[in-house]
Write a protein that holds these residues in place. Structure first.
Motif, short mmCIF file in Angstrom:
data_model
loop_
_atom_site.label_atom_id
_atom_site.label_comp_id
_atom_site.label_asym_id
_atom_site.label_seq_id
_atom_site.Cartn_x
_atom_site.Cartn_y
_atom_site.Cartn_z
N LEU A 194 -7.91 -0.38 -3.63
CA LEU A 194 -7.79 -1.41 -2.30
C LEU A 194 -7.60 -2.94 -2.72
CD1 LEU A 194 -9.90 0.66 0.06
CD2 LEU A 194 -7.31 0.41 0.31
N ILE A 250 -14.21 -4.87 1.10
CA ILE A 250 -13.78 -3.48 1.05
C ILE A 250 -15.14 -2.50 1.32
CG2 ILE A 250 -12.97 -1.79 -0.33
CD1 ILE A 250 -11.29 -4.18 -2.02
N ALA A 254 0.79 -1.20 0.28
CA ALA A 254 -0.12 0.12 0.01
C ALA A 254 0.75 1.26 -0.13
CB ALA A 254 -0.88 -0.14 1.18
#
Length: 189
Positions: free
Chosen positions: A137, A155, A43
């Motif tokens: 994501l 998510i 990330a």
């Protein structure tokens, strides 16, 4: 204007969390440690801090024992920097790991977020900003899964590991293992 990447600004942490939840599987400290390190790296999270004093630590399972939540900043696909956090929990012998983006910080970057999910713009029209965030994501989750396979990912806004994956009207995006890797099912509502 206040910065969305200021970890010491309480307003950035307000409003709840938009997150990716990885359901890792049976309790396993070594796997959880690998997953935390992978998630933080994939990330692009800078810093790993814990506690109200925001003490620097290494990302991993031991960091949760020090401070409960992990805090950092990351760069969104838009190029904007935002605060983020991580949390792990064990429920009925299953490890789960979350990377979350506080809505207070996200709303500073995108006015469409408003009072999501509690205002009149929180229906299907919220997919205009949610869908690209969900896809990013999901891409993060796919990269983590390549290193540390997990059971599923969910998510959305303060999601539950037991989210119904069969509903036609989904408020959360879902990733499920399949022979080709992970099957991405976007949110529809």
């Amino acid at each position: 204007m206040a910065a969305a990447d200021d970890m010491s600004d309480d307003e950035n942490w307000a409003g709840g969390f938009y997150e990716v939840l990885l359901v890792l599987g049976a309790t396993d400290d070594a796997r959880l440690d690998r997953a935390v390190r992978s998630l933080w790296r994939v990330a692009g999270v800078r810093e790993c801090r814990v506690g109200p004093e925001l003490v620097d630590v290494e990302p991993g399972v031991a960091a949760f024992e020090v401070g409960g939540h992990l805090y950092g900043t990351l760069t969104l696909p838009s190029g904007d920097r935002v605060v983020c956090g991580g949390f792990s929990f064990r429920y009925e012998g299953i490890d789960s790991l979350e990377l979350y983006l506080p809505l207070g910080a996200l709303a500073r970057l995108d006015k469409r977020i408003g009072g999501y999910p509690f205002d009149d713009r929180s229906g299907v029209e919220s997919l205009t900003w949610r869908a690209p965030l969900d896809r990013w994501l999901a891409d993060v989750a796919v990269a983590v899964h390549a290193e540390v396979p997990f059971h599923r990912a969910v998510i959305g806004f303060e999601v539950d590991q037991d989210a119904d994956v069969t509903d036609d009207e989904r408020f959360a995006a879902i990733l499920l293992p399949c022979p080709e890797g992970l099957d991405y099912r976007p949110a529809t509502a």
